[in-house]
Design an enzyme around this catalytic site. Structure first.
Site, short mmCIF file in Angstrom:
data_model
loop_
_atom_site.label_atom_id
_atom_site.label_comp_id
_atom_site.label_asym_id
_atom_site.label_seq_id
_atom_site.Cartn_x
_atom_site.Cartn_y
_atom_site.Cartn_z
N ASP A 64 4.40 0.14 12.19
CA ASP A 64 3.01 -0.13 11.83
C ASP A 64 2.62 0.87 10.75
O ASP A 64 3.47 1.62 10.27
CB ASP A 64 2.11 -0.02 13.08
N HIS A 121 0.16 -4.09 7.88
CA HIS A 121 0.61 -3.06 8.86
C HIS A 121 1.89 -2.38 8.40
O HIS A 121 2.77 -2.07 9.20
CB HIS A 121 0.80 -3.68 10.25
N GLU A 173 -3.40 -9.54 10.90
CA GLU A 173 -4.37 -8.68 10.22
C GLU A 173 -3.93 -8.24 8.82
O GLU A 173 -4.12 -7.10 8.43
CB GLU A 173 -4.65 -7.43 11.07
#
Ligand code: ACM
Length: 406
Positions: free
Chosen positions: A42, A114, A177
């Protein structure tokens, strides 16, 4: 029994070592879990040794500090370096142990967003090829991989190494995201986009994930993504299994489109959310997700499986991680694939085994409860309007937009 009975451990935001992962696998096996999904990468850390691209772990596993207050507040930092990664030997140990207990270990390498830790190591694959630091801040970041051939050549080698290490049927590639409009900030991406005849960043995203799908499938693996990668454009999305975190509506749509679906909705399967809103609980990203919420969960007919998530922005010790997992992990198992009529009987039959492993269990009685508030990383929060938040998440999924929460 349900085919995918899963638990996700985020070892990127805080690193948890092979011994803890093995212990957790032992505890989950008592409740017939059969899948452990490791969130390995991440913005805040790359946690897997790479012999092919060693900077991934040499640079990507170290951040200089961590946020020690809630991600929705102005960030303050602890000033303490955080690091750690699984070596190949660690992975082999984990897999041997998991296999002996009938558990598959599914690795997640999160792309194209990410990717802060990846880009700290290899910035040439990111938008504008900017210098990037491994982030100590929680929340969604701006980082995005470029959709260029050199990126896919790099990812192919990364996934080759991952596929050689992990014998699982599936590889998870994240896809959540991603602030895809950030592609428009890179003039070279914009020029390339025009040359492809693409008019929207969603088209770039679909193209990106399809290239990755080819890589994964050529390695003989099935791909899994978070629901975002499907929801952006269900008509054109990859065939990957959909891990739905933004509620049942998008999960049902994915089923209707013939995708495999693993349900892991924020409510009630995000076990990093507090079990109760109380100053006796350590800081959590949100909540509550109560034991009763978990016991009331009903999977959709046709779903391949169900999974709980233990994100670790606010969880940095094994005791804290276990406290968040138990007894909710048992409640989810009972509800979704357990036997018998009574949770109490189900849990009583297994509790001694769990205790023999030395697992910390949150007691329903506050007076008997282990106090872990001192292990938290900040003050507790007063809770969120969880129903409203879930509605907003569902809406963002249906609209094919990036969620504004998290
Ligand atoms: C997620 O919570 N971003 C999957």
């Amino acid at each position: 029994m349900m085919r995918w009975r899963g638990a996700m451990l985020d070892i990127s935001r805080h690193y948890f070592d092979a011994d803890f992962i093995k212990k957790t696998i032992s505890s989950l096996a008592i409740f017939d879990y059969n899948t452990v999904h490791l969130h390995l990468t991440d913005d805040q850390g790359w946690r897997l040794e790479s012999k092919v691209f060693p900077l991934l772990h040499e640079v990507g596993s170290i951040r200089k500090h961590s946020q020690n207050n809630h991600g929705q507040l102005e960030a303050t930092f602890d000033g303490i370096e955080h690091s750690g990664y699984l070596t190949h030997e660690d992975v082999q140990k984990i897999i041997r142990h998991a296999t002996s207990l009938g558990i598959q270990v599914v690795p997640e390498i999160n792309i194209p967003g990410h990717t802060g830790a990846l880009l700290a190591a290899y910035p040439q694959f990111g938008i504008n090829q900017k210098h990037v630091e491994v982030s100590g801040r929680w929340g969604i970041s701006d980082y995005l991989l470029r959709p260029f051939p050199e990126t896919f050549e790099f990812l192919e080698k990364v996934f080759q190494e991952v596929a050689q290490l992990f014998p699982s049927e599936y590889i998870h590639v994240g896809g959540d995201e991603s602030l895809i409009n950030n592609w428009l900030l890179d003039p070279e991406v914009v020029a390339w986009m025009k040359s492809q005849g693409f008019t929207t960043t969603k088209e770039i995203f679909i193209f990106f994930m399809k290239e990755v799908e080819i890589i994964i499938n050529n390695l003989g693996k099935k791909m899994v993504t978070w629901d975002d990668a499907f929801a952006f454009d269900p008509e054109h999305a990859t065939q990957a299994a959909v891990m739905s975190w933004r509620g049942a509506a998008i999960a049902q749509i994915a089923l209707d489109y013939g995708r495999e679906v693993i349900q892991g909705p924020v409510f009630p399967t995000y076990f990093d959310y507090s079990q109760e809103v109380s100053s006796a609980e350590p800081l959590a990203i949100g909540g509550p997700v109560t034991f009763d919420d978990v016991l009331a969960f009903t999977p959709l007919p046709g779903a391949t499986g169900v999974q709980f998530q233990l994100w670790s922005e606010y969880i940095q010790s094994p005791i804290h991680a276990e406290y968040m997992m138990w007894p909710r992990a048992a409640a989810l198992a009972f509800r979704c694939w357990g036997d018998g009529d009574s949770f109490e009987d189900y849990f009583d039959q297994r509790r001694a085994k769990l205790e023999a492993l030395g697992v910390t269990i949150r007691d329903p009685d506050p007076l008997k409860r282990v106090d872990i508030t001192h292990l938290g990383i900040g003050e507790y929060n007063r809770g969120f309007d969880t129903a409203h938040m879930m509605q907003a998440l569902e809406k963002s999924a249906i609209a094919g937009e990036v969620a504004e929460f998290n």
